[in-house]
Design a protein around this motif. Structure first.
Motif, mmCIF file in Angstrom:
data_model
loop_
_atom_site.group_PDB
_atom_site.id
_atom_site.type_symbol
_atom_site.label_atom_id
_atom_site.label_comp_id
_atom_site.label_asym_id
_atom_site.label_seq_id
_atom_site.Cartn_x
_atom_site.Cartn_y
_atom_site.Cartn_z
ATOM 1 N N ILE A 190 -5.370 1.300 4.413
ATOM 2 C CA ILE A 190 -5.969 -0.046 4.789
ATOM 3 C C ILE A 190 -6.427 -0.943 6.097
ATOM 4 C CG2 ILE A 190 -3.586 -1.691 4.520
ATOM 5 C CD1 ILE A 190 -6.106 -2.441 2.229
ATOM 6 N N LYS A 235 -9.854 0.232 6.199
ATOM 7 C CA LYS A 235 -10.806 -0.301 5.061
ATOM 8 C C LYS A 235 -11.224 -1.906 5.753
ATOM 9 C CE LYS A 235 -8.578 1.234 1.222
ATOM 10 N NZ LYS A 235 -9.105 0.752 -0.034
ATOM 11 N N ASP A 239 -11.649 -1.363 -4.199
ATOM 12 C CA ASP A 239 -10.504 -1.117 -4.612
ATOM 13 C C ASP A 239 -9.848 -2.908 -5.074
ATOM 14 O OD1 ASP A 239 -8.761 -1.608 -2.260
ATOM 15 O OD2 ASP A 239 -6.996 0.133 -2.695
ATOM 16 N N GLU A 277 -2.417 3.732 -5.236
ATOM 17 C CA GLU A 277 -0.903 4.417 -3.978
ATOM 18 C C GLU A 277 0.262 4.341 -3.914
ATOM 19 O OE1 GLU A 277 -4.271 4.856 -3.676
ATOM 20 O OE2 GLU A 277 -5.351 5.936 -4.098
ATOM 21 N N ALA A 278 0.048 3.096 -3.485
ATOM 22 C CA ALA A 278 1.799 2.526 -3.652
ATOM 23 C C ALA A 278 2.322 2.051 -4.916
ATOM 24 C CB ALA A 278 1.452 1.036 -3.301
ATOM 25 N N THR A 301 1.177 -1.147 0.005
ATOM 26 C CA THR A 301 -0.122 -0.159 0.191
ATOM 27 C C THR A 301 0.914 0.735 -0.015
ATOM 28 O OG1 THR A 301 0.248 0.039 2.353
ATOM 29 C CG2 THR A 301 -2.372 -1.125 1.062
ATOM 30 N N GLY A 302 0.345 2.383 -0.071
ATOM 31 C CA GLY A 302 0.919 3.568 -0.213
ATOM 32 C C GLY A 302 1.175 4.608 0.696
ATOM 33 N N SER A 303 3.225 4.325 0.958
ATOM 34 C CA SER A 303 4.196 4.227 2.524
ATOM 35 C C SER A 303 5.032 4.641 1.956
ATOM 36 C CB SER A 303 3.804 3.234 3.628
ATOM 37 O OG SER A 303 4.542 4.167 4.064
ATOM 38 N N ILE A 304 5.375 5.403 2.273
ATOM 39 C CA ILE A 304 7.034 5.731 1.874
ATOM 40 C C ILE A 304 7.983 4.709 2.248
ATOM 41 C CG2 ILE A 304 7.703 6.572 3.953
ATOM 42 C CD1 ILE A 304 8.762 8.012 1.484
ATOM 43 N N ALA A 346 -2.662 3.699 7.151
ATOM 44 C CA ALA A 346 -4.065 3.446 8.396
ATOM 45 C C ALA A 346 -5.096 3.419 7.197
ATOM 46 C CB ALA A 346 -3.522 4.993 8.781
ATOM 47 N N ALA A 386 2.987 0.628 8.452
ATOM 48 C CA ALA A 386 4.175 1.579 8.821
ATOM 49 C C ALA A 386 3.491 3.636 8.974
ATOM 50 C CB ALA A 386 5.075 1.471 7.788
HETATM 51 C C1 FMN Z 1 4.945 11.036 0.741
HETATM 52 C C2 FMN Z 1 3.940 10.622 1.114
HETATM 53 C C3 FMN Z 1 4.375 9.231 2.237
HETATM 54 C C4 FMN Z 1 3.454 8.717 2.627
HETATM 55 N N1 FMN Z 1 3.928 7.590 3.876
HETATM 56 C C5 FMN Z 1 2.311 7.474 4.585
HETATM 57 C C6 FMN Z 1 2.641 6.118 5.076
HETATM 58 O O1 FMN Z 1 3.835 5.635 5.838
HETATM 59 N N2 FMN Z 1 1.518 5.145 5.802
HETATM 60 C C7 FMN Z 1 0.610 5.369 5.546
HETATM 61 O O2 FMN Z 1 -0.769 5.114 6.801
HETATM 62 N N3 FMN Z 1 -0.093 6.758 4.779
HETATM 63 C C8 FMN Z 1 0.749 7.406 3.757
HETATM 64 N N4 FMN Z 1 0.954 8.412 2.999
HETATM 65 C C9 FMN Z 1 -0.254 8.710 2.873
HETATM 66 C C10 FMN Z 1 -1.296 7.716 2.055
HETATM 67 O O3 FMN Z 1 -0.667 7.605 0.582
HETATM 68 C C11 FMN Z 1 -2.685 7.772 1.810
HETATM 69 O O4 FMN Z 1 -3.504 7.331 2.706
HETATM 70 C C12 FMN Z 1 -3.331 6.725 0.275
HETATM 71 O O5 FMN Z 1 -4.854 6.956 0.380
HETATM 72 C C13 FMN Z 1 -2.995 5.459 0.988
HETATM 73 O O6 FMN Z 1 -4.037 4.598 -0.661
HETATM 74 P P1 FMN Z 1 -3.739 2.962 -0.075
HETATM 75 O O7 FMN Z 1 -4.066 2.448 1.396
HETATM 76 O O8 FMN Z 1 -4.978 2.317 -0.379
HETATM 77 O O9 FMN Z 1 -2.415 2.918 -0.740
HETATM 78 C C14 FMN Z 1 1.678 9.099 2.716
HETATM 79 C C15 FMN Z 1 1.462 10.147 2.086
HETATM 80 C C16 FMN Z 1 2.719 10.740 1.162
HETATM 81 C C17 FMN Z 1 2.551 11.416 -0.126
#
Ligand code: FMN
Length: 405
Positions: free
Chosen positions: A95, A98, A106, A43-44, A14-17, A93, A124
């Motif tokens: 996923i 959800k 998704d 987002e990942a 998922t979308g974490s750094i 946070a 993370a």
């Molecule tokens: C640069 C950047 C770093 C992020 N790192 C995190 C993270 O480490 N953990 C997290 O829960 N959200 C992080 N986010 C926010 C998530 O990317 C955001 O909530 C996104 O909608 C998650 O989508 P997903 O859960 O479908 O991958 C970050 C956002 C940005 C812009």
């Protein structure tokens, strides 16, 4: 051969750094010949490319719930049904929220809704997000439903701040997945105590007498037992190794401390495996201050240390296993150890052989059993040796009806 071989793992990213670290998790699983399929959120994809994962797994990466193929897909159901184990690393946070609330908007969240396989996630996030009450209560809900949460670490976060929320180390995530994915957990309900590593006996505040044991064999045994479902206690002398995931580790330094820790944890153990290289002698006295180079020669008066294995054998657990690291007359010494200490098994290795003994990741051992059967194993990884030893432990515990046949 790893027990992960051929196990079917879906890894959600998922979308974490920290998404780039998922590549190391995939490598660790593939190295053990698991069959891994990656599902990424959109987002990942902003953090790491799907190509990385498809190259590492040899399979296409699934991202879209409605791929532009003109076909109605059932990928969410198919992937969920295919998996032996599902892991999400890193888990945002988002996923977590959800999953806790049963949302599927998704592909990954919908796979999780359809998933009946054992599941773990490695959160993370920034420490402020991590301590958010909504995140914590979502995690509690997931834990209460049997989802295994791999706690994040304290450390330096992406924005330069320090705090809780850093993704667990990839090796620890691989280990947690391996525990969930084990094919039969044949040591479930068993308590296993392992000793590992060298001991260090102080001469003065800066010098000590120690040996070349790295602890790798004992740590591999502890990991192997944990993967098979045992509740494992590891008493470890000084090593540079990371504590194995899911294992209670007691760190000690001297032979005396190791004896005390082993005996204190002895009660209730179904199997005790003594793989530590414990000092046989320690300096009779320790100088209170650093000894200076004033004499031409120096004689150290050494005193015998306690025989831990003999003390454990006096109040025998159902299974008792020793290791014999020898340089000469090895088989005879190992056979004598088996008889003298009333052991079920001695794992003998000639530490002078290439690829065997201290510091290496491989070992060449002979299993010497109480009934006289001996088996020389070829050169193999310490993980594989550990698994062979655990096969013996599981068989002995079944024979003694400690675990069901
Ligand atoms: C640069 C950047 C770093 C992020 N790192 C995190 C993270 O480490 N953990 C997290 O829960 N959200 C992080 N986010 C926010 C998530 O990317 C955001 O909530 C996104 O909608 C998650 O989508 P997903 O859960 O479908 O991958 C970050 C956002 C940005 C812009």
């Amino acid at each position: 051969m790893s027990r992960l071989k051929g196990r079917r793992i879906v890894l959600g990213v998922t979308g974490s750094i920290s998404a780039y670290k998922a590549a190391e998790v995939v490598r660790g699983l593939v190295r053990e010949q698991a069959d891994v399929r990656v599902v990424m959120t959109r987002e990942a994809g902003a953090f790491v490319g799907a190509v990385t994962f498809s190259a590492l797994t040899g399979h296409p990466v699934a991202v879209e719930q409605f791929p532009d193929t003109g076909m109605a897909g059932e990928e969410h159901v198919d992937l969920a049904a295919w998996a032996d184990t599902v892991a999400i690393a890193p888990a945002t946070a988002n996923i977590i929220g959800k999953m806790a609330n049963g949302l599927g908007d998704d592909l990954l969240s919908t796979v999780m809704l359809a998933c009946e396989a054992p599941c773990c996630l490695a959160p993370a996030m920034n420490f402020r997000m991590w301590r958010n009450e909504a995140v914590q209560s979502n995690l509690d809900r997931l834990r209460s439903r049997g989802v295994h949460v791999i706690d994040p670490e304290f450390g330096l976060l992406a924005n330069g701040e320090e705090g809780d929320g850093r993704l667990a180390a990839p090796e620890q995530i691989v280990e947690a997945v391996a525990i969930l994915a084990d094919p039969d957990h044949d040591l479930a309900g068993c308590n296993v105590l392992v000793s590992a590593g060298p001991t260090a006996e102080d001469i003065d505040p800066v010098r000590c007498v120690t040996n070349r044991s790295s602890g790798k064999m004992g740590y591999a045994l502890a990991r192997a037992a944990a993967r098979r479902g045992a509740s494992v206690t590891l008493v470890a002398g000084p090593t540079s190794l990371q504590d194995p995931y899911g294992v209670a580790v007691e760190h000690v330094r001297t032979a005396g401390e190791m004896r005390d820790a082993v005996l204190a944890n002895r009660e209730g153990q179904h199997a005790v495996i003594m793989a530590a290289a414990v000092a046989d002698y320690r300096p009779g006295t320790q100088a209170p201050r650093k000894m200076k180079k004033t004499q031409e020669s120096l004689t150290l008066e050494m005193t015998r240390t306690a025989d831990i294995l003999a003390e454990v054998a006096a109040d025998r657990p159902p299974v008792l296993i020793g290791f014999a690291a020898e340089t000469h007359d090895g088989l005879d010494n190992a056979r004598r150890k088996l008889a003298d200490k009333d052991l079920d098994l001695v794992v003998y290795n000639d530490v002078t052989a290439d690829g065997a003994g201290f510091e290496t990741d491989t070992n060449i051992v002979t299993l010497i059993r109480r009934d006289g059967r001996e088996e020389s194993l070829p050169l193999q990884s310490k993980s594989d040796v550990a698994d062979r030893v655990m096969d013996e432990v599981a068989a002995l515990l079944r024979n003694r009806e400690v675990v069901p046949a």
